[in-house]
Design a protein around this motif. Structure first.
Motif, PDB file in Angstrom:
ATOM      1  N   GLY A  95      25.756  48.203  48.062  1.00  0.00           N
ATOM      2  CA  GLY A  95      25.178  46.954  48.528  1.00  0.00           C
ATOM      3  C   GLY A  95      24.740  46.018  47.409  1.00  0.00           C
ATOM      4  O   GLY A  95      24.099  44.997  47.665  1.00  0.00           O
ATOM      5  N   PHE A  96      25.103  46.327  46.181  1.00  0.00           N
ATOM      6  CA  PHE A  96      24.701  45.550  45.007  1.00  0.00           C
ATOM      7  C   PHE A  96      25.645  44.344  44.862  1.00  0.00           C
ATOM      8  O   PHE A  96      26.646  44.380  44.147  1.00  0.00           O
ATOM      9  CB  PHE A  96      24.754  46.461  43.786  1.00  0.00           C
ATOM     10  N   ALA A  97      25.286  43.262  45.533  1.00  0.00           N
ATOM     11  CA  ALA A  97      26.154  42.075  45.618  1.00  0.00           C
ATOM     12  C   ALA A  97      26.489  41.493  44.250  1.00  0.00           C
ATOM     13  O   ALA A  97      27.637  41.090  44.004  1.00  0.00           O
ATOM     14  CB  ALA A  97      25.501  41.011  46.496  1.00  0.00           C
ATOM     15  N   GLU A  98      25.504  41.426  43.351  1.00  0.00           N
ATOM     16  CA  GLU A  98      25.752  40.841  42.034  1.00  0.00           C
ATOM     17  C   GLU A  98      26.798  41.642  41.253  1.00  0.00           C
ATOM     18  O   GLU A  98      27.609  41.064  40.527  1.00  0.00           O
ATOM     19  CB  GLU A  98      24.455  40.739  41.216  1.00  0.00           C
ATOM     20  N   ALA A  99      26.783  42.952  41.407  1.00  0.00           N
ATOM     21  CA  ALA A  99      27.780  43.780  40.723  1.00  0.00           C
ATOM     22  C   ALA A  99      29.170  43.500  41.277  1.00  0.00           C
ATOM     23  O   ALA A  99      30.152  43.420  40.524  1.00  0.00           O
ATOM     24  CB  ALA A  99      27.436  45.264  40.850  1.00  0.00           C
ATOM     25  N   TRP A 100      29.283  43.334  42.584  1.00  0.00           N
ATOM     26  CA  TRP A 100      30.575  42.992  43.186  1.00  0.00           C
ATOM     27  C   TRP A 100      31.068  41.644  42.674  1.00  0.00           C
ATOM     28  O   TRP A 100      32.253  41.472  42.373  1.00  0.00           O
ATOM     29  CB  TRP A 100      30.487  42.982  44.707  1.00  0.00           C
ATOM     30  N   THR A 101      30.141  40.686  42.549  1.00  0.00           N
ATOM     31  CA  THR A 101      30.510  39.361  42.042  1.00  0.00           C
ATOM     32  C   THR A 101      31.031  39.449  40.611  1.00  0.00           C
ATOM     33  O   THR A 101      32.074  38.866  40.278  1.00  0.00           O
ATOM     34  CB  THR A 101      29.305  38.403  42.096  1.00  0.00           C
ATOM     35  N   GLU A 102      30.314  40.174  39.768  1.00  0.00           N
ATOM     36  CA  GLU A 102      30.741  40.295  38.372  1.00  0.00           C
ATOM     37  C   GLU A 102      32.028  41.112  38.250  1.00  0.00           C
ATOM     38  O   GLU A 102      32.852  40.837  37.367  1.00  0.00           O
ATOM     39  CB  GLU A 102      29.625  40.882  37.514  1.00  0.00           C
ATOM     40  N   LEU A 103      32.219  42.070  39.134  1.00  0.00           N
ATOM     41  CA  LEU A 103      33.474  42.829  39.154  1.00  0.00           C
ATOM     42  C   LEU A 103      34.629  41.876  39.460  1.00  0.00           C
ATOM     43  O   LEU A 103      35.662  41.896  38.772  1.00  0.00           O
ATOM     44  CB  LEU A 103      33.384  43.956  40.190  1.00  0.00           C
ATOM     45  N   ALA A 104      34.451  41.026  40.459  1.00  0.00           N
ATOM     46  CA  ALA A 104      35.485  40.030  40.786  1.00  0.00           C
ATOM     47  C   ALA A 104      35.736  39.114  39.595  1.00  0.00           C
ATOM     48  O   ALA A 104      36.889  38.809  39.261  1.00  0.00           O
ATOM     49  CB  ALA A 104      35.068  39.218  42.016  1.00  0.00           C
ATOM     50  N   ALA A 105      34.664  38.675  38.938  1.00  0.00           N
ATOM     51  CA  ALA A 105      34.803  37.782  37.782  1.00  0.00           C
ATOM     52  C   ALA A 105      35.602  38.442  36.658  1.00  0.00           C
ATOM     53  O   ALA A 105      36.491  37.825  36.069  1.00  0.00           O
ATOM     54  CB  ALA A 105      33.430  37.352  37.276  1.00  0.00           C
ATOM     55  N   HIS A 106      35.297  39.712  36.358  1.00  0.00           N
ATOM     56  CA  HIS A 106      36.009  40.373  35.267  1.00  0.00           C
ATOM     57  C   HIS A 106      37.456  40.681  35.631  1.00  0.00           C
ATOM     58  O   HIS A 106      38.331  40.616  34.751  1.00  0.00           O
ATOM     59  CB  HIS A 106      35.249  41.607  34.786  1.00  0.00           C
ATOM     60  N   TYR A 107      37.724  40.979  36.888  1.00  0.00           N
ATOM     61  CA  TYR A 107      39.131  41.111  37.293  1.00  0.00           C
ATOM     62  C   TYR A 107      39.836  39.762  37.161  1.00  0.00           C
ATOM     63  O   TYR A 107      40.996  39.699  36.743  1.00  0.00           O
ATOM     64  CB  TYR A 107      39.248  41.646  38.721  1.00  0.00           C
ATOM     65  N   PHE A 108      39.143  38.675  37.495  1.00  0.00           N
ATOM     66  CA  PHE A 108      39.707  37.337  37.335  1.00  0.00           C
ATOM     67  C   PHE A 108      40.070  37.104  35.860  1.00  0.00           C
ATOM     68  O   PHE A 108      41.160  36.607  35.561  1.00  0.00           O
ATOM     69  CB  PHE A 108      38.709  36.272  37.819  1.00  0.00           C
ATOM     70  N   PHE A 109      39.173  37.462  34.949  1.00  0.00           N
ATOM     71  CA  PHE A 109      39.451  37.290  33.528  1.00  0.00           C
ATOM     72  C   PHE A 109      40.661  38.119  33.101  1.00  0.00           C
ATOM     73  O   PHE A 109      41.482  37.662  32.302  1.00  0.00           O
ATOM     74  CB  PHE A 109      38.243  37.671  32.669  1.00  0.00           C
ATOM     75  N   LEU A 110      40.779  39.324  33.636  1.00  0.00           N
ATOM     76  CA  LEU A 110      41.930  40.152  33.298  1.00  0.00           C
ATOM     77  C   LEU A 110      43.224  39.483  33.778  1.00  0.00           C
ATOM     78  O   LEU A 110      44.197  39.406  33.024  1.00  0.00           O
ATOM     79  CB  LEU A 110      41.792  41.545  33.913  1.00  0.00           C
TER      80      LEU A 110
END
Length: 132
Positions: free
Chosen positions: A26-41
């Protein structure tokens, strides 16, 4: 610092963020940053010839972003990441503009969203409506 923004640092971030969401789904911020880092990849770090890896990262990015927005639909950062995706991967300028404006609505102090939103709006409006 940008000097430490490398493919390796994004992969390490993805690894740590996966651990974080495994511990607390349920850690929304971690999901957001995960999406961001996949975007960077997908957009910066993985070369075009790594098609399979890019496709996997793209799919994981979409899953993480969807989960982030489900958990916290009021996250300015998540809407900003959604705008990045719509701009750089989907080429959907009207929906990108909406995402950036939503990010700003949720956090008017989000300077990054303000900067990108103004560029997206400017680019969209400089084109003919028939193009979009």
């Amino acid at each position: 610092a940008w000097s430490s923004f490398t493919p390796e640092s994004s992969m390490k971030a993805v690894e740590h963020l996966h651990r974080a969401v495994a511990i607390d789904p349920g850690f929304a911020e971690a999901w957001t940053e995960l999406a961001a880092h996949y975007f960077f990849l997908v957009t910066i770090h993985l070369p075009a010839y790594m098609e399979t890896e890019r496709a996997v990262a793209h799919q994981e990015m979409n899953i993480a972003l969807e989960r982030a927005l489900e958990l916290d639909p009021l996250s300015s950062r998540a809407h900003m990441v959604q705008g990045w995706v719509r701009t750089n991967l989907e080429w959907d300028w009207p929906r990108a503009e909406s995402a950036f404006l939503r990010a700003l609505e949720l956090n008017p102090s989000n300077a990054e969203a303000a900067s990108i939103a103004s560029a997206a709006i400017s680019m969209r409006r400089s084109r003919s409506d028939t193009v979009w």
